[in-house]
Scaffold this motif. Structure first.
Motif, PDB file in Angstrom:
ATOM      1  N   TYR A 127     -20.306 -49.905 -18.841  1.00 34.75           N
ATOM      2  CA  TYR A 127     -21.678 -50.363 -18.773  1.00 34.75           C
ATOM      3  C   TYR A 127     -23.230 -49.702 -19.032  1.00 34.75           C
ATOM      4  O   TYR A 127     -23.246 -48.455 -19.358  1.00 34.75           O
ATOM      5  CB  TYR A 127     -21.521 -49.380 -16.674  1.00 34.75           C
ATOM      6  N   GLU A 128     -24.091 -50.716 -19.408  1.00 30.24           N
ATOM      7  CA  GLU A 128     -25.375 -50.132 -20.224  1.00 30.24           C
ATOM      8  C   GLU A 128     -25.931 -49.320 -18.861  1.00 30.24           C
ATOM      9  O   GLU A 128     -27.230 -48.740 -19.038  1.00 30.24           O
ATOM     10  CB  GLU A 128     -25.742 -51.595 -20.568  1.00 30.24           C
ATOM     11  N   SER A 164     -27.168 -51.537 -11.881  1.00 26.49           N
ATOM     12  CA  SER A 164     -27.902 -52.807 -11.400  1.00 26.49           C
ATOM     13  C   SER A 164     -28.610 -52.680 -10.098  1.00 26.49           C
ATOM     14  O   SER A 164     -28.791 -51.876  -9.481  1.00 26.49           O
ATOM     15  CB  SER A 164     -26.661 -53.872 -10.578  1.00 26.49           C
ATOM     16  N   THR A 189     -19.263 -57.336 -24.617  1.00 24.18           N
ATOM     17  CA  THR A 189     -19.348 -58.188 -25.909  1.00 24.18           C
ATOM     18  C   THR A 189     -19.016 -57.806 -27.137  1.00 24.18           C
ATOM     19  O   THR A 189     -18.773 -59.132 -27.725  1.00 24.18           O
ATOM     20  CB  THR A 189     -21.209 -57.591 -26.238  1.00 24.18           C
ATOM     21  N   PHE A 206     -23.820 -64.646 -21.689  1.00 23.20           N
ATOM     22  CA  PHE A 206     -23.973 -63.221 -21.414  1.00 23.20           C
ATOM     23  C   PHE A 206     -22.067 -62.147 -20.413  1.00 23.20           C
ATOM     24  O   PHE A 206     -21.644 -63.413 -19.814  1.00 23.20           O
ATOM     25  CB  PHE A 206     -24.615 -63.268 -19.722  1.00 23.20           C
ATOM     26  N   THR A 252     -25.782 -58.389 -23.399  1.00 26.30           N
ATOM     27  CA  THR A 252     -25.662 -57.527 -21.677  1.00 26.30           C
ATOM     28  C   THR A 252     -26.944 -58.209 -21.888  1.00 26.30           C
ATOM     29  O   THR A 252     -28.706 -58.405 -22.804  1.00 26.30           O
ATOM     30  CB  THR A 252     -25.905 -55.944 -21.764  1.00 26.30           C
ATOM     31  N   ASP A 253     -27.865 -57.751 -20.262  1.00 30.04           N
ATOM     32  CA  ASP A 253     -28.795 -58.551 -19.195  1.00 30.04           C
ATOM     33  C   ASP A 253     -30.197 -57.360 -20.245  1.00 30.04           C
ATOM     34  O   ASP A 253     -30.606 -57.763 -20.955  1.00 30.04           O
ATOM     35  CB  ASP A 253     -28.912 -57.240 -18.928  1.00 30.04           C
ATOM     36  N   ARG A 278     -31.469 -64.868 -17.675  1.00 30.20           N
ATOM     37  CA  ARG A 278     -30.993 -64.876 -18.039  1.00 30.20           C
ATOM     38  C   ARG A 278     -30.639 -66.293 -18.540  1.00 30.20           C
ATOM     39  O   ARG A 278     -31.439 -66.441 -19.908  1.00 30.20           O
ATOM     40  CB  ARG A 278     -29.329 -64.958 -18.255  1.00 30.20           C
ATOM     41  N   ARG A 314     -21.295 -58.597 -19.233  1.00 31.53           N
ATOM     42  CA  ARG A 314     -21.347 -57.066 -18.445  1.00 31.53           C
ATOM     43  C   ARG A 314     -21.230 -56.075 -18.584  1.00 31.53           C
ATOM     44  O   ARG A 314     -22.175 -55.236 -18.897  1.00 31.53           O
ATOM     45  CB  ARG A 314     -21.253 -57.147 -16.832  1.00 31.53           C
ATOM     46  N   THR A 315     -20.396 -55.865 -19.645  1.00 31.95           N
ATOM     47  CA  THR A 315     -20.346 -54.632 -20.752  1.00 31.95           C
ATOM     48  C   THR A 315     -21.112 -54.430 -21.906  1.00 31.95           C
ATOM     49  O   THR A 315     -20.719 -55.682 -21.896  1.00 31.95           O
ATOM     50  CB  THR A 315     -18.853 -54.034 -20.010  1.00 31.95           C
ATOM     51  N   LYS A 316     -20.850 -53.224 -22.479  1.00 31.75           N
ATOM     52  CA  LYS A 316     -20.832 -53.452 -24.015  1.00 31.75           C
ATOM     53  C   LYS A 316     -19.925 -53.907 -24.360  1.00 31.75           C
ATOM     54  O   LYS A 316     -19.736 -54.515 -25.769  1.00 31.75           O
ATOM     55  CB  LYS A 316     -21.651 -51.962 -24.346  1.00 31.75           C
ATOM     56  N   ASN A 342     -25.575 -55.518 -28.719  1.00 31.71           N
ATOM     57  CA  ASN A 342     -26.178 -54.941 -27.392  1.00 31.71           C
ATOM     58  C   ASN A 342     -26.142 -53.727 -27.268  1.00 31.71           C
ATOM     59  O   ASN A 342     -26.754 -53.202 -28.546  1.00 31.71           O
ATOM     60  CB  ASN A 342     -24.110 -54.340 -26.762  1.00 31.71           C
TER      61      ASN A 342
END
Ligand code: AMP
Length: 576
Positions: free
Chosen positions: A26-27, A30, A258, A251, A302-303, A332, A253-255, A276
């Motif tokens: 998780y980067e 949320s 990617t 897109f 990722t976002d 996005r 959610r996690t590195k 990422n």
């Protein structure tokens, strides 16, 4: 997405939990996590309006685990969840976030599962229990669940528990746990009965609601695909085959995702790269440059990494993992349709994320239309077009073919073969790794875990069975017991583990009800159902003898019917 969102390391989480987050990839928290984590760490009660997909599980699991004492083996955290699927999922999430806590145990408890195993594990000691209300009540009654050391209680998907008729059970449990505890309640909606529970049992809860009013440009075509029948990767590759795109951002959610997805698409021949937050600035810039110049066609981001990414040739954004909220969604899809061009945004939605889709649609005030996956014929047609285009290109470029021409003329002559036959053999060789004719296996039915999805329980998008596959059963609970069809569905789904899509027509009579269940129901399940209680009545399920049978009460005009009648599987159902 709000730009001032903190890092996980700013929120006050414990070191082992931060390590776990890092390992999972998780980067960034949320929005619901950024709001809920500090409050829960500070010991506050919270009332969170959040649907599945917003990251709500981590929003309560991470802070509560940060404050957990692994040496204490009596339950410190109790999570109540409406279904066994959710209970299992939440327990798995706890397990992965607690990977750095020695001696940590979490136990999901739900009906339909052997009692003995649960009892053994409870005796051995667990710090976190995640259960459906019925089974938790059972354990409290038997004295097998010692809640004297409970520090925190979480009510997950409270509105679902209400809808399924569990709210009395929840209150019953709330009455029996230490008053000196922290309570977190999460619900997609806040109907009055839930508010009442909150007012009665919570201490001045902090309300957390992520509202965002955002809009999207109308130069972006927006569609979604409801994940079913095949996995997301296969769906993505089909889409990539037929969509004509220039540049695409996908897109996740996690590195970790990617990198994994970029590798998979590379292996399938797409020029792809991950983007990422782990990559240093120079590498990120280089990746964006390569996308700009056309050396790369697909970037998996990722976002965080895609913030501010501005590349005109991005014609498509594909949301492989649904964003947490409408703001992130708008951000996005704003990566396409730049510089006055038109763009297309594709969104993958798992059945359980359906609500989030509606939230996004409502907030952006733009319809997101359903899309079908490209069929085998469509992919075939595309491959044939590409194949022909490659041949055309050779002629258009006026490549000197004299050598090959002579070679094949002599081969044809020597073997007495028609040129078309030789050309066909060559085409076969060229396309051997990627046959032009594609036939996909028919879409598999959704996986078991998807079957019992809440969204399906609402009856929407339901694939029913044939009448012929069903058997009518009679259960000893009816209108005089104030039973509602939802109570019956809830009990069958949670306590007996019958996926709700397998529960057919339910009819309520005064002293009993009938329910249609698959003929293939296991004997063991039926045995369990005999002793199952709904509204405090033992179900005593038995085959219904039908009209004329002594057990069948006459049908009354005003019989309240809850129409769950199976529809004949037909085109309309299949199309869905
Ligand atoms: P939930 O809303 O709890 O069902 O979570 C939805 C999904 O988001 C799960 O697959 C989580 O693993 C994932 N998730 C939760 N928090 C984060 C985060 N901060 N970064 C990336 N993925 C997350």
């Amino acid at each position: 997405m709000t730009s001032d969102i903190s890092n996980f390391s700013d929120l006050g989480l414990s070191e082992p939990i931060l390590q776990a987050i890092k390992a999972i990839g998780y980067e960034q928290p949320s929005p619901i996590q950024a709001a809920a984590i500090p409050a829960l760490l500070a010991g506050e009660d919270i009332l969170g309006t959040a649907q599945t997909g917003t990251g709500k599980t981590a929003a309560f699991a991470l802070p509560l685990l940060s404050r957990l004492d692994p040496k204490q083996t009596k339950p410190q955290i109790l999570v109540l969840a409406p279904t066994r699927e959710l209970a299992i999922q939440v327990a798995e999430a706890f397990q992965s976030y607690a990977q750095g806590l020695k001696g940590f145990h979490v136990l999901p408890i739900y009906g339909g599962q052997e009692m003995s195993g649960q009892l053994r594990q409870l005796r051995r000691g667990v710090q976190v229990v995640v259960g459906t209300p019925g089974r938790v009540m059972d354990h409290i009654n038997r004295g097998s669940l010692d809640l004297s050391e409970l520090k925190s209680l979480v009510l997950d998907e409270a509105d679902e528990m209400l809808r399924m008729g569990f709210i009395d059970d929840v209150e019953w449990i709330l009455e029996r746990i230490p008053e000196q505890r922290q309570t977190a309640l999460f619900s997609a909606t806040m109907p009055a009965p839930i508010r009442k529970v909150a007012n009665r049992y919570m201490r001045d809860p902090r309300e957390i609601k992520i509202v965002s009013n955002t809009s999207t440009g109308d130069n972006i075509e927006q569609v979604y695909w409801m994940v079913s029948g095949t996995n997301k990767l296969d769906a993505l590759t089909r889409i990539l085959e037929v969509e004509s795109f220039d540049g695409m951002i996908i897109f996740v959610r996690t590195k970790t995702a990617t990198v994994e997805l970029a590798e998979k698409l590379e292996a399938r021949g797409y020029s792809t790269s991950a983007l990422n937050g782990d990559m240093n600035q120079a590498l990120r810039e280089r990746t964006v440059e390569r996308l700009k110049s056309g050396k790369l066609d697909i970037v998996i981001a990722t976002d965080v990494a895609a913030r501010g990414l501005d590349v005109d040739r991005v014609s498509h954004v594909l949301n492989y993992d649904i964003p947490y909220d409408s703001e992130a969604y708008v951000h996005r899809i704003g990566r396409t349709g730049r510089a006055g061009r038109s763009g297309k945004a594709i969104l993958f939605v798992a059945p359980r994320e359906r609500r989030l889709l509606h939230v996004i649609e409502k907030a952006t005030r733009q319809p997101i239309l359903p899309m079908e996956l490209p069929t085998g014929e469509a992919v075939t047609a595309h491959r044939i077009d590409n194949f022909k285009a490659q041949i055309d290109k050779v002629f258009a470029e006026q490549v000197d073919l004299t050598f090959y021409h002579e070679l094949l003329a002599s081969y044809s002559h020597a073997n007495d073969l028609y040129p078309e036959d030789i050309a066909a053999a060559l085409a076969y060789l060229v396309q051997k790794e990627r046959p032009l004719q594609v036939k996909f296996a028919p879409l598999k039915p959704a996986k078991e875990h998807q079957r019992a999805e809440r969204t399906e329980r609402t009856g929407k998008g339901k694939k029913f069975q044939n009448d012929d596959d069903m058997q009518r059963y009679r259960i000893a609970v009816g209108r005089t017991h104030k039973v509602k069809p939802g109570d019956i569905v809830g009990a069958l789904a949670n306590e007996a583990g019958i996926a709700s899509r397998h529960i057919g027509h339910i009819k309520l009579f005064d002293d009993f009800s009938t329910v249609d269940l698959p003929k293939t129901l296991a004997k063991e399940t039926l045995r369990q159902l005999k002793t199952l209680r709904v509204r405090n009545q033992v179900l005593d399920i038995r085959m219904d003898e039908g009209p004329g049978g002594e057990s069948f009460a006459p049908r009354r005009k005003n019989d309240k019917k809850f129409d769950r009648k199976p529809k004949k599987a037909g085109k309309a159902a299949a199309k869905k």
